[in-house]
Structure formats: C-alpha cells, structure tokens
Design an enzyme around this catalytic site. Structure first.
Site, mmCIF file in Angstrom:
data_model
loop_
_atom_site.group_PDB
_atom_site.id
_atom_site.type_symbol
_atom_site.label_atom_id
_atom_site.label_comp_id
_atom_site.label_asym_id
_atom_site.label_seq_id
_atom_site.Cartn_x
_atom_site.Cartn_y
_atom_site.Cartn_z
ATOM 1 N N THR A 27 0.852 -1.183 0.000
ATOM 2 C CA THR A 27 0.000 0.000 0.000
ATOM 3 C C THR A 27 0.890 1.236 0.000
ATOM 4 O O THR A 27 1.971 1.235 0.575
ATOM 5 C CB THR A 27 -1.004 0.024 1.181
ATOM 6 O OG1 THR A 27 -1.992 1.021 0.927
ATOM 7 C CG2 THR A 27 -0.352 0.289 2.524
ATOM 8 N N CYS A 33 -2.470 8.097 7.525
ATOM 9 C CA CYS A 33 -3.049 6.750 7.541
ATOM 10 C C CYS A 33 -2.052 5.755 8.145
ATOM 11 O O CYS A 33 -0.850 6.014 8.186
ATOM 12 C CB CYS A 33 -3.400 6.301 6.129
ATOM 13 S SG CYS A 33 -4.613 7.330 5.281
ATOM 14 N N HIS A 50 -5.397 -0.535 5.102
ATOM 15 C CA HIS A 50 -4.954 0.858 4.984
ATOM 16 C C HIS A 50 -5.987 1.699 5.734
ATOM 17 O O HIS A 50 -7.025 2.050 5.179
ATOM 18 C CB HIS A 50 -4.873 1.252 3.504
ATOM 19 C CG HIS A 50 -4.300 2.613 3.260
ATOM 20 N ND1 HIS A 50 -3.244 2.804 2.409
ATOM 21 C CD2 HIS A 50 -4.636 3.834 3.730
ATOM 22 C CE1 HIS A 50 -2.962 4.102 2.362
ATOM 23 N NE2 HIS A 50 -3.795 4.744 3.161
#
Length: 166
Positions: A27, A33, A50
């Site tokens: 990711t 995040c 994520h």
C-alpha cells in the site's frame, strides 16, 4: 521446473486485502493513515489494511465504508484471517504510518489524525491480544509499505528518507 513469481497485491486507501506466500501486499500513500499487517507466519497468510481514520462512530454517513476506520477494519481483517485458517494464538502484527503531515499552531486533538490513528490501531490490536512485532510510526513523511509473506518482512519506503525493513 516452474518458477514461482511473487504477485504484488495492491491495497488501496481505506481498503484491505489478503494474500498467501509467495505474494507481496503493498500500500502507498500512507501519510496520517496507518498500514496494518496481521499475519500467521507458520501458515504464510496475511492481511493488510490501509486505515484512514480512527473511529467510525464519528461518521455521519449511513453508507459507512468499514474498511476506512481502525475500529471496524481491524476486526474485519482478523475475523477473515481466522475464517481462512489462521490460528488466533499465532497472529502477529506490524504497523507503519501515522505521520503528522501538516503542522498546526492549534492544540486541537482532532487535527492529530496520524497520532490518533496509531493509538486506535494499537488499542484494537491489544484488545485482540495480537502483539505488534515491529512498527515505524509517526514522523512527518509519507510512506509506502510492502509485506513479503515468505520472509514476514515489512519493507518501508519513506519519502526523502530511503528504505528500511522491519
């Protein structure tokens, strides 16, 4: 002789995916995040989430994306791994991200999204009794992460800081 290739399985923002060895979960775009990898190393299966925000209860939307929030994505991730054959006692986690991407002069806690995401992820993993084996969190740079299911190593590329493995 067959050559086994590693497929890279891309996990989007507010998304999660599962894989088995020899695949790699990746990711990118981890600013505030948090990338959460939960895995069973002896069975070579893992899931990556994520996480964008800490708490789904703050959402006013009726069509809630459960994969966006730490409090809903991680339980989904863990339960799916268990359904796929992972053993609860063998689950481990690695996490990265949760940067403070912008500086604020305010002490408003709502602006500390990265830190709140890290706190929420750690709290939920603790509730599930899943140990965090390694982490690369906070700071103020974005990250891309790749989890190799053969080695259980999490490769982290941090903007302007190079690459590390945990």
């Amino acid at each position: 002789m067959t050559i086994q290739t590693n497929e890279i399985i891309k996990v989007g923002i507010a998304d999660l995916k599962f894989a088995k060895s020899p695949d790699v979960l990746r990711t990118s775009g981890l600013g505030s995040c948090v990338g959460v990898v939960v895995y069973d190393s002896s069975l070579n299966i893992a899931g990556m989430s994520h996480v964008m925000l800490p708490d789904s209860s703050l959402s006013k939307r009726s069509d809630l994306n459960e994969l966006k929030y730490a409090d809903t994505a991680i339980p989904f991730l863990v339960n799916q791994l268990l359904r796929d054959g992972a053993r609860k006692f063998a689950l481990k986690a690695k996490i990265a991200g949760g940067a403070q991407m912008f500086s604020f002069s305010s002490s408003n806690d709502m602006l500390r999204v990265g830190a709140r995401n890290v706190e929420a992820v750690k709290q939920i993993l603790t509730e599930y009794r899943i140990p965090i084996i390694a982490e690369d969190v906070h700071g103020n740079s974005g990250r891309t992460i790749e989890f190799n299911l053969e080695t259980n190593m999490l490769k982290i590329r941090t903007v302007s800081q190079g690459e590390t493995e945990i």
